[in-house]
Design an enzyme around this catalytic site. Structure first.
Site, PDB file in Angstrom:
ATOM      1  N   ASP A   1     -13.172  88.470 -26.813  1.00 48.73           N
ATOM      2  CA  ASP A   1     -12.779  89.290 -25.667  1.00 48.73           C
ATOM      3  C   ASP A   1     -11.495  89.040 -25.081  1.00 48.73           C
ATOM      4  O   ASP A   1     -10.881  88.131 -25.258  1.00 48.73           O
ATOM      5  CB  ASP A   1     -14.000  89.194 -24.551  1.00 48.73           C
ATOM      6  CG  ASP A   1     -13.844  90.109 -23.442  1.00 48.73           C
ATOM      7  OD1 ASP A   1     -13.556  91.273 -23.629  1.00 48.73           O
ATOM      8  OD2 ASP A   1     -13.910  89.556 -22.259  1.00 48.73           O
TER       9      ASP A   1
ATOM     10  N   ASP B   1     -10.167  90.317 -21.423  1.00 44.54           N
ATOM     11  CA  ASP B   1      -9.954  89.960 -20.027  1.00 44.54           C
ATOM     12  C   ASP B   1     -10.963  88.971 -19.583  1.00 44.54           C
ATOM     13  O   ASP B   1     -12.022  89.049 -19.816  1.00 44.54           O
ATOM     14  CB  ASP B   1     -10.342  91.463 -19.175  1.00 44.54           C
ATOM     15  CG  ASP B   1      -9.202  92.367 -19.349  1.00 44.54           C
ATOM     16  OD1 ASP B   1      -8.165  92.262 -18.811  1.00 44.54           O
ATOM     17  OD2 ASP B   1      -9.784  93.181 -20.121  1.00 44.54           O
TER      18      ASP B   1
END
Length: 223
Positions: free
Chosen positions: A12, A14
């Site tokens: 991922d 953020d």
């Protein structure tokens, strides 16, 4: 984590690669407060991992405002986060070492994020890490964002790896649900203030930071 064949690691963005979650929450609160939506930083935690249009729709459904324009509000929030990335963006602890480790182990590396292309470009440029990624998948134009698994399935497909042989690394519960639904092995690295929450038990393993990834990969095998 049980002994499992891992061929790819999908990150991922953020909160895993770059510490933007506080910036997202601050931007979310500032923009929505201006529209008369009385949310706090604590309230904004619930939308962590949601795609930006879904985030805006979430708050509109709960506290409607006049002249609703999802795209315009979303862009205001994005612009604030991009500014943060360009001025203050820094890699999360252990990111570069983790990327190098995956390369050394000849694992394919992917990115599966709810963030838009302009945010991805900002992060890749700021940290100088684009060359590590063999596939970058965004949920920006998908019908559903996380917690739907589509963005993870798309990334695995682009890497030409069976999702069951991918290890997904997430900091948000919505993202973790998406990765589990995609049948991937999972590592959760929640923010320290949320690390003791019982919900992370659905992850195959929980770490404090990416610097510990070597311990996870040492317990897996590779074709």
């Amino acid at each position: 984590m049980s002994l499992t064949t891992i061929e790819a690691v999908i990150f991922d963005m953020d909160g895993v690669i770059i510490d933007t979650e506080p910036a997202w929450q601050k931007a979310e609160v500032e923009v929505l407060n201006q529209l008369g939506v009385p949310i706090t930083m604590k309230d904004a935690e619930v939308t962590t991992g949601l795609r930006i249009d879904l985030l805006v729709a979430y708050w509109y459904q709960r506290n409607p405002w006049d002249n609703y324009d999802n795209r315009a509000v979303a862009q205001q929030i994005i612009d604030k986060v991009v500014t943060f990335i360009e001025t203050e963006g820094a890699p999360m602890r252990g990111v570069i070492d983790a990327l190098k480790l995956c390369q050394q182990k000849q694992l394919k590396i992917g990115l599966a994020t709810s963030s838009s292309t302009d945010l991805i470009d900002s992060v890749m440029a700021k940290l100088g890490i684009r060359s590590y990624f063999e596939a970058i998948a965004s949920a920006e134009n998908l019908q559903y964002g996380k917690p739907h698994p589509e963005v993870y399935l798309n990334c695995a497909n682009a890497l030409k790896v069976n999702p069951a042989h991918c290890l997904a690394i997430e900091d948000s519960f919505n993202g973790l649900i998406a990765a589990r639904a995609a049948t991937m092995q999972t590592v959760a690295i929640p923010a320290p203030e949320f690390a003791e929450q019982s919900r992370w038990v659905i992850a195959h393993q929980q770490l404090e930071h990416l610097g510990q990834l070597a311990d996870v990969l040492d317990t897996t095998t590779r074709i």
